[in-house]
Design an enzyme around this catalytic site. Sequence first.
Site, PDB file in Angstrom:
ATOM      1  CB  SER A  77      -0.844   0.055   1.172  1.00 13.03           C
ATOM      2  OG  SER A  77      -1.969   0.913   1.172  1.00 13.03           O
ATOM      3  CG  ASP A  85      -3.036   3.756  -1.402  1.00 12.14           C
ATOM      4  OD1 ASP A  85      -3.581   3.909  -2.627  1.00 12.14           O
ATOM      5  OD2 ASP A  85      -3.020   3.180  -0.414  1.00 12.14           O
ATOM      6  CG  ASP A  87      -3.122  -0.848  -2.488  1.00 10.56           C
ATOM      7  OD1 ASP A  87      -3.179   0.110  -2.116  1.00 10.56           O
ATOM      8  OD2 ASP A  87      -3.586  -1.720  -1.991  1.00 10.56           O
ATOM      9  CG  ASP A 105      -6.526   0.342  -0.898  1.00 14.97           C
ATOM     10  OD1 ASP A 105      -5.530   1.327  -0.938  1.00 14.97           O
ATOM     11  OD2 ASP A 105      -6.410  -0.648  -0.224  1.00 14.97           O
TER      12      ASP A 105
END
Length: 445
Positions: A102, A241, A243, A245
């Site tokens: 992340s 960010d 990833d 999400d």
Amino acid sequence: MGRKFFGTDGIRGRTNEDVMTAELAMRVGQAAGAHFRRGDHRHRVVIGKDTRLSGYMIESALVAGFTSVGMDVVMTGPLPTPAIALLTREMRADLGVMISASHNPYSDNGIKLFGPDGFKLSDDAEMAIETLMERDPELAPAEQIGRARRIDDASGRYIHAVKQSVGAHVRFDGLKVVLDCANGAAYQVTPAAIWELGAEVIPIGVTPNGTNINRDVGSTSLAAIKAKVVEEGADIGLALDGDADRLIVVDEKGQTVDGDQIMALIATRMAEKRELSGAGVVATVMSNLGLERYLRGLNLALVRTKVGDRYVLEEMKRGGFNVGGEQSGHMIMLDHGTTGDGTVAALRVLASLVREGKPASELLHLFDPVPQLLKNVRYSGGKPLENETVKAAIADAEATLSGNGRLVIRASGTEPVIRVMAEGDDAAQVERVVDAVCQAVQDAA
């Protein structure tokens, strides 16, 4: 029984240290494969990743683990976490895996698992996999070893899906958008989706090299996008960010708009269109009291959970809500996906910008946040929150804020950090309370 490998969002750690090694990744593949190997059909797992250098190593180890227990593997390459959740469902896979840490630096990596329904695994499922990881794997006979292949159309599938989330009639023509993809998983798909809908896209953070993910870019490092929005005279800035999400917005003045204001906007528009279910929104204990008061004024509830988008999602499913999220930028819209999706949230914000014809600074300032302060205290070992002096400091802080604010203390699920947050109408009082608790934790650590 405590969990040894899984934290609040899958397994995460520094690569080639602690838990995030190729050996452990292979064990995860073998254990998760065994847990989801049910029935006599050919079993399939979808694996995606972000742009970290270590993603190659973790991916290869997972493939070895899954195929060794008889599961076929489909690899997508770099894609956002919500894309993997989507593809797991669409491809009728038994399991989905996202390799990402992340917003953490490139030296960390992680493994997130999704069930066949595209939802993150429950605590019980993760515990069952941990139990299997401690045992010798049940390897498949030679003729039943799984196959692995890469697919080329995964990006196109995801781009089509996120564009559908705002309706076929919505266009962003005339908007100038600065988009920061954190040199992460969305560096190709999100700029493409927004450009295809008509906006002028000024991308930053779209040149990943394996070691620059989240470095001075992305939703946790906003200086670059703030400067670019002002320099370009853009209508809005959107920061994802690693990833993708989560989403943080920067308005046309270069000011930060966090997840609470984004949730307020999305909930307001959906309530106006009678599309909001559950008569409210689900958020965590970290969301600002100002959001709660704003929603109350609309006769909507704010239901709080402990920190972690998985817990937000669990409460949304339990209570019949279709909108939830976190102040940090996770936005979950169950009408369009099964996990947080920064790109879908970004498109919803852009659609409102077009529809309302207001500047972002006005559109995304629906309430005045109550003064809130969050500080992190890193510790080297032990359990500081069990220290009697720390307990006493927390009790004093709660008594001070009683009736005027809130105190939230929690240990991070992904790093050795104690997070101390307080909010209340008196900013000076909030700062004194946070500093007192932080000092107690530091003295005990």
